[in-house]
Design a protein around this motif. Structure first.
Motif, PDB file in Angstrom:
ATOM      1  N   UNK A 123      -8.113  21.635 -15.397  1.00 31.32           N
ATOM      2  CA  UNK A 123      -9.048  22.240 -14.448  1.00 31.32           C
ATOM      3  C   UNK A 123     -10.426  21.607 -14.575  1.00 31.32           C
ATOM      4  N   UNK A 124     -10.890  21.448 -15.809  1.00 33.12           N
ATOM      5  CA  UNK A 124     -12.202  20.848 -16.027  1.00 33.12           C
ATOM      6  C   UNK A 124     -12.198  19.386 -15.611  1.00 33.12           C
ATOM      7  N   UNK A 125     -11.125  18.662 -15.917  1.00 37.34           N
ATOM      8  CA  UNK A 125     -11.031  17.253 -15.535  1.00 37.34           C
ATOM      9  C   UNK A 125     -11.111  17.091 -14.022  1.00 37.34           C
ATOM     10  N   UNK A 126     -10.453  17.975 -13.298  1.00 34.89           N
ATOM     11  CA  UNK A 126     -10.507  17.919 -11.844  1.00 34.89           C
ATOM     12  C   UNK A 126     -11.911  18.130 -11.312  1.00 34.89           C
ATOM     13  N   UNK A 127     -12.633  19.063 -11.914  1.00 37.53           N
ATOM     14  CA  UNK A 127     -14.002  19.323 -11.480  1.00 37.53           C
ATOM     15  C   UNK A 127     -14.911  18.131 -11.763  1.00 37.53           C
ATOM     16  N   UNK A 128     -14.690  17.476 -12.891  1.00 39.93           N
ATOM     17  CA  UNK A 128     -15.514  16.317 -13.243  1.00 39.93           C
ATOM     18  C   UNK A 128     -15.193  15.126 -12.347  1.00 39.93           C
ATOM     19  N   UNK A 129     -13.915  14.905 -12.063  1.00 39.65           N
ATOM     20  CA  UNK A 129     -13.533  13.771 -11.228  1.00 39.65           C
ATOM     21  C   UNK A 129     -14.007  13.942  -9.790  1.00 39.65           C
ATOM     22  N   UNK A 130     -14.147  15.182  -9.337  1.00 41.93           N
ATOM     23  CA  UNK A 130     -14.697  15.419  -8.000  1.00 41.93           C
ATOM     24  C   UNK A 130     -16.155  14.970  -7.910  1.00 41.93           C
ATOM     25  N   UNK A 131     -16.816  14.886  -9.053  1.00 44.65           N
ATOM     26  CA  UNK A 131     -18.203  14.410  -9.098  1.00 44.65           C
ATOM     27  C   UNK A 131     -18.260  12.892  -9.222  1.00 44.65           C
ATOM     28  N   UNK A 132     -17.120  12.231  -8.999  1.00 45.42           N
ATOM     29  CA  UNK A 132     -17.019  10.765  -9.031  1.00 45.42           C
ATOM     30  C   UNK A 132     -17.316  10.176 -10.409  1.00 45.42           C
ATOM     31  N   UNK A 133     -16.957  10.912 -11.447  1.00 49.38           N
ATOM     32  CA  UNK A 133     -17.098  10.398 -12.808  1.00 49.38           C
ATOM     33  C   UNK A 133     -15.728  10.000 -13.352  1.00 49.38           C
ATOM     34  N   UNK A 134     -15.710   8.912 -14.110  1.00 55.55           N
ATOM     35  CA  UNK A 134     -14.466   8.473 -14.737  1.00 55.55           C
ATOM     36  C   UNK A 134     -14.366   9.060 -16.133  1.00 55.55           C
TER      37      UNK A 134
END
Length: 218
Positions: A123-134
């Motif tokens: 869940x957290x990974x999805x939120x971070x990737x939506x911010x265009x972070x790798x």
């Protein structure tokens, strides 16, 4: 050797933000050509960024300061404590980007703890990737004796765990949730706390650095 040199350069910027390529040559002892290639790799990948040229007053080409880039990448850290699961994402500069925490669902390693930790991480990974972070990787701290290379929890007495293949099970659960190829490391919780202080603590850090943890045990 190349990866060791890359991380030595990255750590230099953690300690001394704003140094130039010429400064790095003196600091690391590597050749100018090696520094040039490795720094450009780190800039292209999102580890570093170049700032405006420094006005030094000296004759010749002015040095370009480089800084750790806190905008393009992220890492996830997770903690299994005796009463909670805690997951957070940080930038390369140590800024907390997002975090989640909830009570420990039980003490069964695979059916309860690892499964729920994987869900929170995904869940957290999805939120971070939506911010265009790798995402670079996931590090997990567990209250027990851990074989670092395999991520097996040999003994966690307060959780009644013995010989739990924590890392392999966690990666399998994450893969089922669509998070694959994420480098995952599992270590003792206070080992990683000391490492975190070493990497992100305010400089200058004492040598040796001693981390004292006082919780359920010492």
């Amino acid at each position: 050797l190349r990866e060791i040199n890359r991380m030595a350069i990255a750590r230099t910027f953690g300690r001394q933000p704003g140094v130039s390529r010429a400064d790095l040559t003196k600091e690391t002892g590597l050749t100018k050509s090696t520094i040039g290639l490795l720094v450009q790799d780190l800039v292209d990948e999102g580890w570093l960024f170049e700032s405006d040229l420094l006005a030094t007053g000296a004759i010749g080409r002015r040095p370009t300061p480089l800084f750790m880039d806190g905008m393009r990448m992220a890492m996830i850290g997770a903690e299994v404590s005796l009463d909670s699961l805690n997951v957070l994402a940080v930038s390369l500069t140590g800024e907390v980007l997002d975090e989640m925490s909830e009570p420990l669902p039980g003490n069964r390693p695979e059916e309860e703890v690892i499964s729920r930790l994987a869900e929170l991480t995904a869940l957290l990974a999805g939120r971070i990737q939506k911010k265009q972070r790798r995402l670079l990787g996931l590090g997990v701290g567990v209250p027990g004796a851990v074989l670092d290379q395999s991520g097996v929890v040999k003994l966690a007495p307060n959780l009644a765990w013995r010989d739990v293949a924590f890392c392999d099970n966690l990666k399998h659960k994450l893969s089922e949730l669509g998070i694959s190829d994420l480098r995952t490391l599992v270590q003792n919780d206070y080992d990683v706390a000391a490492l975190g202080e070493h990497e992100f603590g305010e400089a200058p850090l004492p040598d040796p650095l001693v981390y004292l943890g006082l919780g359920v045990g010492v």
